[in-house]
Design an enzyme around this catalytic site. Structure first.
Site, PDB file in Angstrom:
ATOM      1  N   TYR A  30      -4.621  19.410   7.338  1.00 43.79           N
ATOM      2  CA  TYR A  30      -5.620  20.086   8.177  1.00 43.79           C
ATOM      3  C   TYR A  30      -5.065  21.351   8.830  1.00 43.79           C
ATOM      4  CZ  TYR A  30      -9.208  16.441   7.971  1.00 43.79           C
ATOM      5  OH  TYR A  30     -10.197  15.591   7.557  1.00 43.79           O
ATOM      6  N   ASP A  35      -3.283   3.540  -0.374  1.00 41.78           N
ATOM      7  CA  ASP A  35      -4.207   2.958  -1.364  1.00 41.78           C
ATOM      8  C   ASP A  35      -4.300   1.444  -1.173  1.00 41.78           C
ATOM      9  OD1 ASP A  35      -1.541   2.906  -2.175  1.00 41.78           O
ATOM     10  OD2 ASP A  35      -1.944   3.392  -4.276  1.00 41.78           O
ATOM     11  N   LYS A  85       1.999   7.362   2.104  1.00 41.03           N
ATOM     12  CA  LYS A  85       2.125   7.272   0.649  1.00 41.03           C
ATOM     13  C   LYS A  85       3.541   7.736   0.331  1.00 41.03           C
ATOM     14  CE  LYS A  85       0.378   6.873  -3.558  1.00 41.03           C
ATOM     15  NZ  LYS A  85      -0.140   5.618  -4.149  1.00 41.03           N
ATOM     16  N   ASP A 142     -13.420   6.342   7.938  1.00 44.35           N
ATOM     17  CA  ASP A 142     -14.769   6.166   7.387  1.00 44.35           C
ATOM     18  C   ASP A 142     -14.886   4.789   6.744  1.00 44.35           C
ATOM     19  OD1 ASP A 142     -15.700   8.650   8.207  1.00 44.35           O
ATOM     20  OD2 ASP A 142     -16.466   9.217   6.231  1.00 44.35           O
TER      21      ASP A 142
HETATM   22  C1  IPM Z   1     -14.093  13.616  11.414  1.00 39.34           C
HETATM   23  C2  IPM Z   1     -14.801  14.640  10.570  1.00 39.34           C
HETATM   24  C3  IPM Z   1     -14.044  15.952  10.672  1.00 39.34           C
HETATM   25  C4  IPM Z   1     -12.660  15.718  10.112  1.00 39.34           C
HETATM   26  C5  IPM Z   1     -14.689  17.152   9.977  1.00 39.34           C
HETATM   27  C6  IPM Z   1     -16.129  17.301  10.359  1.00 39.34           C
HETATM   28  C7  IPM Z   1     -13.912  18.412  10.245  1.00 39.34           C
HETATM   29  O1  IPM Z   1     -14.934  14.215   9.258  1.00 39.34           O
HETATM   30  O2  IPM Z   1     -13.997  13.825  12.637  1.00 39.34           O
HETATM   31  O3  IPM Z   1     -13.638  12.607  10.873  1.00 39.34           O
HETATM   32  O4  IPM Z   1     -12.442  15.838   8.898  1.00 39.34           O
HETATM   33  O5  IPM Z   1     -11.782  15.406  10.905  1.00 39.34           O
HETATM   34 MN    MN Z   2     -14.180  12.194   8.927  1.00 41.34          MN
END
Ligand code: IPM
Ligand code: MN
Length: 344
Positions: A133, A217, A184, A245
């Site tokens: 990032y 993984d 990883k 997620d």
């Molecule tokens: C999160 C989101 C963000 C990230 C995006 C929107 C930049 O997916 O907060 O998880 O990737 O961190």
């Molecule tokens: Mn996210």
């Protein structure tokens, strides 16, 4: 009991369902007895389209003066091409994380009755300022048949270590005292090696915490098949994005997942936001789940020193979810907010 504070919170409702869910979160905060001074900030896709501004320097400086930031969601509707790809992500969300040094992204997952992992109870500590990032990389010979794109992963010893130390500290205060480093290391032999060595070194300061390691993984399989094995997970920025997620999905759905972007050194405000996005497809229908935003606001209360009020909000949500398991028909955004207020 009502606590009037002079704590100031910047509220960025944002786009889509963002303003609807933050309104419920603020309603619950007030009902929990904490009176915060709030200031609304217009930022996000709609604001960019109206003004051309993503995050002006003056706005960033103003935000630095607040005690906390509560954010709903920002982003244009899926498929819209009016806002350049990555502009709000890099220019607003990541800029806030980097500029305010929000180096810990704390994402707790408590299973929702009716969810695939109804009994899970773990926290993911995602490094929030480095890794892929960070923005390292670029193009060479762009647009030619010989073009090259690189996107490096930046891992500093200082950045990794401070994130690990936060995770150890958190694990040390939980009954199970168990921390799992997820990476990883078998393939990312430079970044993974730094993370692993730093974890071993910090572990020496926390003899009560059991340190485990999983490849990312394999962690995806374990999260689905044996989520109960996790207490605290610590991982890098991108792995943490993806894992949370998945964790949201097993714990009840992304509509329940909260996050705290923390500046543990408290050199500026921390930022609290639901993990979900703007969901323009359901904006204005009154059907957005406000629980992720309400939980994020509870994390904010805890950070601002209102641990007892925060605990009451988390308990009220648990009581509500025991009565309304995941997957059952959902009343409405406002009705869920009201239901939490009634159970405080
Ligand atoms: C999160 C989101 C963000 C990230 C995006 C929107 C930049 O997916 O907060 O998880 O990737 O961190
Ligand atoms: Mn996210």
């Amino acid at each position: 009991m009502s606590t009037r504070t002079s704590q100031r919170v910047a509220v960025i409702g944002g786009d889509g369902i963002g303003p609807e869910v933050t309104a419920e979160a603020l309603k619950v905060v007030a009902a929990a007895g904490v009176q915060l001074e709030t200031t609304d900030f217009e930022l996000g896709a709609a604001h960019y389209l109206a003004s051309g501004d993503v995050l002006p320097d003056a706005t960033l400086e103003e935000l630095r003066g607040f005690d906390a930031i509560l954010l709903g969601a920002v982003g244009p509707p899926v498929g819209s091409t009016e806002v350049p790809n990555g502009l709000l992500e890099r220019g607003l969300l990541l800029r806030l994380r980097f500029e305010l040094d929000l180096y810990v992204n704390l994402r707790p997952f408590t299973g929702t009755p009716g969810a695939p992992a109804p009994d899970c109870d773990f926290v993911v500590i995602r490094e929030n300022t480095e890794g892929t990032y960070a923005g390292e990389g670029g193009f060479l010979r762009k647009g030619t048949p010989y073009e090259v794109a690189t996107q490096g992963s930046v891992n500093t010893r200082m950045g990794v270590e401070r994130c690990l130390r936060f995770a150890f500290e958190l694990a040390a205060g939980r009954p199970r005292q168990q921390l799992t480093l997820v990476h990883k290391t078998n393939v990312l032999t430079f970044a993974g090696d730094l993370w692993q060595r730093a974890a071993k070194d910090v572990a020496a300061e926390y003899p009560g915490v059991r340190l485990d390691y999983n490849h990312v993984d394999a962690a995806c399989i374990y999260l689905v098949e044996q989520p109960g094995r996790y207490d605290v997970i610590v991982t890098d920025n991108l792995f943490g994005d993806i894992l949370t997620d998945l964790a949201g999905a097993i714990a009840g759905g992304i509509g329940f997942a909260a996050s705290a972007n923390l500046n543990p050194a408290r050199t500026g405000p921390s930022l609290f936001e639901p993990v979900h996005g703007a969901a323009h497809d359901i904006a204005g229908t009154g059907t957005a789940n406000p629980l992720a935003a309400i939980r994020s606001a509870a994390l904010m209360l805890d950070h601002l020193g209102h641990a007892e009020a925060a605990e009451r909000v988390f308990k009220a949500i648990s009581i509500y979810l025991a009565e309304h398991p995941a997957g059952e028909p959902f009343p409405s955004t406002v009705a869920v907010g009201d239901a939490i207020v009634e159970r405080l």
